[in-house]
Design a protein around this motif. Structure first.
Motif, mmCIF file in Angstrom:
data_model
loop_
_atom_site.group_PDB
_atom_site.id
_atom_site.type_symbol
_atom_site.label_atom_id
_atom_site.label_comp_id
_atom_site.label_asym_id
_atom_site.label_seq_id
_atom_site.Cartn_x
_atom_site.Cartn_y
_atom_site.Cartn_z
ATOM 1 N N CYS A 174 0.428 -4.765 4.623
ATOM 2 C CA CYS A 174 0.368 -3.469 3.932
ATOM 3 C C CYS A 174 1.726 -3.105 3.313
ATOM 4 C CB CYS A 174 -0.036 -2.352 4.891
ATOM 5 S SG CYS A 174 -1.569 -2.672 5.768
ATOM 6 N N CYS A 187 -8.069 -0.835 0.868
ATOM 7 C CA CYS A 187 -7.421 -0.844 2.184
ATOM 8 C C CYS A 187 -7.704 -2.181 2.877
ATOM 9 C CB CYS A 187 -7.978 0.309 3.028
ATOM 10 S SG CYS A 187 -7.424 0.265 4.733
ATOM 11 N N TYR A 188 -6.673 -2.741 3.518
ATOM 12 C CA TYR A 188 -6.850 -4.042 4.169
ATOM 13 C C TYR A 188 -7.780 -3.995 5.385
ATOM 14 C CZ TYR A 188 -3.365 -6.024 1.105
ATOM 15 O OH TYR A 188 -2.722 -6.473 -0.009
ATOM 16 N N CYS A 194 0.860 -1.184 0.000
ATOM 17 C CA CYS A 194 0.000 0.000 0.000
ATOM 18 C C CYS A 194 0.893 1.229 0.000
ATOM 19 C CB CYS A 194 -0.897 -0.014 1.238
ATOM 20 S SG CYS A 194 -1.772 1.545 1.451
ATOM 21 N N CYS A 204 0.577 5.657 7.459
ATOM 22 C CA CYS A 204 -0.700 5.171 7.986
ATOM 23 C C CYS A 204 -0.572 4.676 9.429
ATOM 24 C CB CYS A 204 -1.203 4.036 7.092
ATOM 25 S SG CYS A 204 -2.816 3.423 7.620
HETATM 26 FE FE1 SF4 Z 1 -2.861 1.062 3.496
HETATM 27 FE FE2 SF4 Z 1 -5.109 0.422 4.747
HETATM 28 FE FE3 SF4 Z 1 -2.841 -0.775 5.372
HETATM 29 FE FE4 SF4 Z 1 -3.236 1.751 6.047
HETATM 30 S S1 SF4 Z 1 -4.373 -0.026 6.792
HETATM 31 S S2 SF4 Z 1 -1.388 0.912 5.161
HETATM 32 S S3 SF4 Z 1 -4.370 2.474 4.254
HETATM 33 S S4 SF4 Z 1 -3.898 -0.915 3.416
#
Ligand code: SF4
Length: 329
Positions: A305, A323-324, A292, A298
């Protein structure tokens, strides 16, 4: 293929080859797919450099070096055929698509206005090429439109360089509307204008959309404009679409951590507390992070991610997120 599709954008990968300390590729748009509907204002939002203007140029097929498209297609469904915009030559796009079906309001008005021609000749040339009307009629229509955009009639005799950036921008908006295209691609259409003029120009775009029932794709970093005008909004981060929802849903219930932080950073009326900025900065797109692309910033990051890019999935009706936190991993 959906009957109400105005544009179908499939898996676009595009960016820039830049020469700086050798040659490197800046990955500005990465695997973007969108279905943009007829009769809607579709917004694309995100910080500067997230790829939203590049995506708009690719949709229009305005591919000037160093911009290249590595992969993907943009399909324009017309009554009798489906036009694959990126498969056409520039000459074919000019003849079949530009102005007639899709007009573009670029950030830099000089991409549209011919600097060697007076404004009236810029207008008349484009109108006569695409509207099959006499010169006199074209001139009368041009004057009427200029009046609607709040410009004095005598600008028609000026050369583009004799006008301010704000005036030129309003002229380009008038030009974009005058051929009554099915689709208008607007790239920060009001950024160069003062607040009062901004309001007038946005109103003009919205009114024309209601009358013509056409499609506007609106790119701006200004979330207030998206909230005010757009039916649906896509949020872009580091070349990827990370969330798409109706404008109401996106502002009331944002799902992606980036969208949440973007909205939390906006000032609120009457709120005297300092708003929180988004920590960190967007990545260098010549070497984007794996997985990601938002993971270095984040607060909800998980192990996965850092290695696997999340897919864009429908988390709720008409609400897509990449998003996970929403894909059950
Ligand atoms: Fe990306 Fe969601 Fe993981 Fe945050 S929680 S790094 S936005 S995939």
């Amino acid at each position: 293929m959906s009957q109400d599709a105005a544009l179908i954008i499939n898996n676009i990968f595009g960016g820039y080859f830049v020469k700086y300390n050798g040659s490197k590729y800046v990955d500005a748009v990465n695997d973007v797919s969108l279905l943009i509907r007829r009769n809607e204002i579709f917004g694309i939002a995100g910080e500067s450099g997230c790829g939203k203007s590049t995506l708009l140029k690719i949709i229009y097929g305005y591919l000037r070096p160093p911009l290249i498209v590595k992969q993907g297609s943009v399909i324009l469904p017309l009554k009798d055929e489906k036009v694959s915009i990126l498969s056409l030559s520039e000459e074919e796009r000019r003849r079949k698509v530009w102005w007639k079906v899709i007009s573009w309001i670029p950030q830099n008005s000089m991409n549209v206005l011919n600097p060697t021609m007076r404004i009236k000749d810029n207008f008349v040339e484009i109108m006569r090429a695409h509207m099959n009307i006499a010169k006199k009629e074209a001139m009368e229509m041009a004057i009427d439109y200029l009046h609607k955009t709040g410009l004095p009639k005598d600008v028609i005799n000026a050369f583009p360089h004799q006008l301010s950036g704000g005036m030129r921008q309003r002229l380009v908006i008038a030009l974009a509307l005058i051929t009554k295209p099915q689709i208008i691609l607007a790239d920060e259409p009001s950024t160069a204008l003062d607040v009062v003029m901004q309001r007038g120009v946005l109103q003009l775009l919205a009114n024309s959309q209601r009358t013509l029932r056409n499609t506007i794709v609106m790119v701006t970093h200004d979330l207030a404009i998206h909230a005010m005008l757009c039916d649906r909004v896509a949020i872009m981060y580091a070349g990827k679409i990370v969330e798409i929802a109706t404008s109401k849903e996106l502002f009331e219930d944002p799902l992606h951590p980036y969208t949440q932080m973007l909205l939390a950073s906006l000032p609120r009326l009457g709120d005297k507390e300092l708003r929180q900025g988004i920590r960190g900065s967007p990545p260098d797109l010549s070497a984007p992070p794996k997985g990601c692309r938002f993971h270095p910033r984040c607060t909800y990051m998980k192990e996965i991610c850092k290695s696997e890019p999340p897919l864009l999935v429908e988390a709720d009706k008409e609400h897509f997120v990449s998003c996970y936190l929403y894909s059950g991993v």
